[in-house]
Each structure stands twice: as structure tokens, then as C-alpha cells.
Design a protein around this motif. Structure first.
Motif, short mmCIF file in Angstrom:
data_model
loop_
_atom_site.label_atom_id
_atom_site.label_comp_id
_atom_site.label_asym_id
_atom_site.label_seq_id
_atom_site.Cartn_x
_atom_site.Cartn_y
_atom_site.Cartn_z
N PHE A 111 0.84 -1.20 0.00
CA PHE A 111 0.00 0.00 0.00
C PHE A 111 0.87 1.25 0.00
O PHE A 111 0.63 2.18 -0.76
CB PHE A 111 -0.94 0.02 1.22
CG PHE A 111 -2.22 -0.72 1.02
CD1 PHE A 111 -3.36 -0.05 0.58
CD2 PHE A 111 -2.31 -2.07 1.27
CE1 PHE A 111 -4.55 -0.72 0.40
CE2 PHE A 111 -3.50 -2.76 1.10
CZ PHE A 111 -4.62 -2.08 0.64
N VAL A 112 1.88 1.28 0.86
CA VAL A 112 2.78 2.44 0.94
C VAL A 112 3.46 2.66 -0.41
O VAL A 112 3.55 3.80 -0.90
CB VAL A 112 3.81 2.26 2.07
CG1 VAL A 112 4.88 3.34 2.00
CG2 VAL A 112 3.13 2.27 3.43
N ALA A 118 2.23 6.95 -6.85
CA ALA A 118 1.30 7.99 -7.31
C ALA A 118 1.69 9.38 -6.81
O ALA A 118 0.97 10.35 -7.02
CB ALA A 118 -0.12 7.66 -6.84
N GLY A 119 2.83 9.47 -6.12
CA GLY A 119 3.31 10.76 -5.63
C GLY A 119 2.73 11.18 -4.30
O GLY A 119 2.74 12.36 -3.96
N TRP A 120 2.24 10.24 -3.53
CA TRP A 120 1.63 10.52 -2.23
C TRP A 120 2.47 9.87 -1.13
O TRP A 120 3.17 8.90 -1.37
CB TRP A 120 0.22 9.96 -2.17
CG TRP A 120 -0.75 10.71 -3.01
CD1 TRP A 120 -0.73 10.80 -4.38
CD2 TRP A 120 -1.86 11.48 -2.58
NE1 TRP A 120 -1.78 11.57 -4.81
CE2 TRP A 120 -2.49 12.00 -3.73
CE3 TRP A 120 -2.39 11.76 -1.33
CZ2 TRP A 120 -3.62 12.81 -3.67
CZ3 TRP A 120 -3.52 12.56 -1.27
CH2 TRP A 120 -4.12 13.07 -2.43
N GLU A 121 2.34 10.40 0.07
CA GLU A 121 2.98 9.83 1.25
C GLU A 121 1.91 9.52 2.29
O GLU A 121 0.95 10.28 2.45
CB GLU A 121 4.01 10.79 1.86
CG GLU A 121 5.28 10.92 1.04
CD GLU A 121 6.11 9.64 0.98
OE1 GLU A 121 6.15 8.89 1.97
OE2 GLU A 121 6.71 9.40 -0.08
N ALA A 139 -10.21 9.61 -4.22
CA ALA A 139 -10.98 10.82 -4.54
C ALA A 139 -10.08 11.97 -4.98
O ALA A 139 -10.46 12.76 -5.84
CB ALA A 139 -11.81 11.25 -3.33
N ARG A 140 -8.90 12.06 -4.40
CA ARG A 140 -8.04 13.22 -4.64
C ARG A 140 -6.93 12.99 -5.67
O ARG A 140 -6.34 13.95 -6.16
CB ARG A 140 -7.41 13.66 -3.33
CG ARG A 140 -8.44 14.17 -2.36
CD ARG A 140 -7.80 14.54 -1.07
NE ARG A 140 -8.48 15.72 -0.56
CZ ARG A 140 -8.03 16.45 0.43
NH1 ARG A 140 -6.89 16.15 1.00
NH2 ARG A 140 -8.71 17.49 0.84
N SER A 141 -6.65 11.76 -5.99
CA SER A 141 -5.53 11.45 -6.87
C SER A 141 -5.99 11.33 -8.32
O SER A 141 -7.07 10.83 -8.60
CB SER A 141 -4.89 10.12 -6.44
OG SER A 141 -3.88 9.75 -7.34
N ASP A 142 -5.15 11.77 -9.21
CA ASP A 142 -5.39 11.58 -10.64
C ASP A 142 -4.81 10.26 -11.13
O ASP A 142 -4.98 9.90 -12.28
CB ASP A 142 -4.77 12.74 -11.44
CG ASP A 142 -5.50 14.04 -11.21
OD1 ASP A 142 -6.73 14.01 -10.96
OD2 ASP A 142 -4.85 15.10 -11.29
N SER A 143 -4.12 9.57 -10.26
CA SER A 143 -3.45 8.33 -10.63
C SER A 143 -4.43 7.16 -10.68
O SER A 143 -5.26 7.01 -9.78
CB SER A 143 -2.35 8.02 -9.61
OG SER A 143 -1.80 6.75 -9.88
N PRO A 144 -4.32 6.32 -11.69
CA PRO A 144 -5.17 5.12 -11.73
C PRO A 144 -4.81 4.12 -10.63
O PRO A 144 -5.59 3.20 -10.36
CB PRO A 144 -4.89 4.54 -13.12
CG PRO A 144 -3.56 5.08 -13.52
CD PRO A 144 -3.44 6.43 -12.85
N ILE A 145 -3.68 4.32 -9.99
CA ILE A 145 -3.24 3.40 -8.93
C ILE A 145 -4.27 3.33 -7.80
O ILE A 145 -4.53 2.26 -7.25
CB ILE A 145 -1.85 3.81 -8.39
CG1 ILE A 145 -0.80 3.62 -9.48
CG2 ILE A 145 -1.49 3.05 -7.13
CD1 ILE A 145 0.57 4.18 -9.14
#
Length: 183
Positions: A111-112, A118-121, A139-145
Motif C-alpha cells: 500500500f505504501v 502515485a506521488g503521495w505519502e 478521490a483526490r488522486s489523478d493516478s489510476p493506482i
């Protein structure tokens, strides 16, 4: 735990990307611990979900109607009784695929890594597979991940929905809305 094969999958609703984001953000808010700050967002959720297809909007409305009749203490107590004291209602997605085994640590690392790709922490203080966090990420990510993470754990989310239903919890409706948003 209810075997995944025994759980009936809800049919998906036809949602565009914006509607899916609304479903996931609304569910993220409603499935998180309902402290007063979080609960103060419930009216915004009610307004936002009004534009969704009827079956999804009705799921949210059913939960919000029940929640509105509960005192702050009663809602917090219900949340704790369901999500903290019922193993079948675990809000951590990797639990449904690994249980409380050593494999869960590797699942959490996955998960991490997905968040990072996707550029998130992941924020300190919460496990990366916490359903409200994954929903907010979606909801907030544009990544398909993000969508792939949820889709890959659909069986666990359906098992959670069935368990909530077996306990007669209004949270069933929120998880049903999430299930309807998944492919």
C-alpha cells in the motif's frame, strides 16, 4: 469471517469520474471516526451526494438519516462497537486478504509503495490500508493506482459490507455505495 465466495457482490452503478470521486470522498468522511470535526462535514456530504445516481445517493441518505438521529456520543459508541470491537468489520483492507499474519506487513508495504508511486505519502499515525484513507486517496488522486488498489480489494470490501449488514449497522449503506462505485 464470511467467506468471500459466499458474499453477493453489488452491481456497479454507472458513474463518471467526478461522481466516483464524490462517492469516495463522501465515504472517506463518513467511514472515518465521527469526532465532532468530522461529523460537522456530514451536511456537506449530504449536499454533495445529491447529484449521484439514485441508488448511490439513497445509500448515503440512509446512513445520514440514521446518523442524524444519534447523539454525538451514541454515534461514536456505535462506530467503536462496530469497527473496533467486531473483527468481521475491520476497516483495514489487507486484513481480508492476510488476516493478522506476518503477510500483513508485506501487504502494508505494498500500500505504501502504491501511494508513493502515485506521488503521495502516508501520514504518520494511520496504517496505509485504512479504508477511509484509501478512499480519500482515490478521490483526490489523478493516478489510476488508487482505483486499482480499491478494485484489487473489492472482495474484502464486499465482506465488510456483508458483516456490517449482519450487525444491522447503518454503515452498511456507506460501504454499499463504495461497492457500487467499483468496477
Amino acid at each position: 469471517m464470511t467467506p468471500a465466495a459466499a458474499v453477493q457482490t453489488l452491481p456497479p452503478s454507472v458513474l463518471n469520474d467526478d461522481q466516483r470521486r464524490i462517492v469516495h470522498m463522501a465515504a472517506s468522511i463518513l467511514l472515518d471516526y465521527p469526532d465532532p470535526a468530522r461529523r460537522s462535514q456530514f451536511d456537506q456530504v449530504r449536499a454533495a451526494v445529491g447529484s449521484l445516481p439514485a441508488e448511490v445517493a439513497d445509500d448515503f441518505d440512509a446512513f445520514l438519516t440514521v446518523a442524524s438521529t444519534m447523539s454525538q456520543g451514541a454515534l461514536e459508541a456505535h462506530f467503536t462497537a462496530i469497527f473496533d470491537q467486531k473483527r468481521k468489520c475491520c476497516p483495514y483492507l489487507s486484513y481480508y486478504s492476510t488476516g493478522d499474519t506476518r503477510k500483513r506487513g508485506m501487504a502494508l508495504v505494498s500500500f505504501v509503495e502504491a501511494y508513493r508511486a502515485a506521488g503521495w505519502e502516508v501520514e504518520d499515525g494511520e496504517l496505509a490500508d485504512y479504508l477511509p484513507m484509501v478512499l480519500e486517496f482515490s478521490a483526490r488522486s489523478d493516478s489510476p493506482i488508487a482505483g486499482e488498489l480499491l478494485a484489487s480489494h473489492r472482495e474484502g470490501i464486499e465482506v465488510l459490507r456483508a458483516a456490517l449488514e449482519s450487525f444491522g449497522s447503518a454503515y452498511t449503506q456507506v460501504v454499499a455505495a463504495v461497492c457500487r462505485s467499483l468496477p
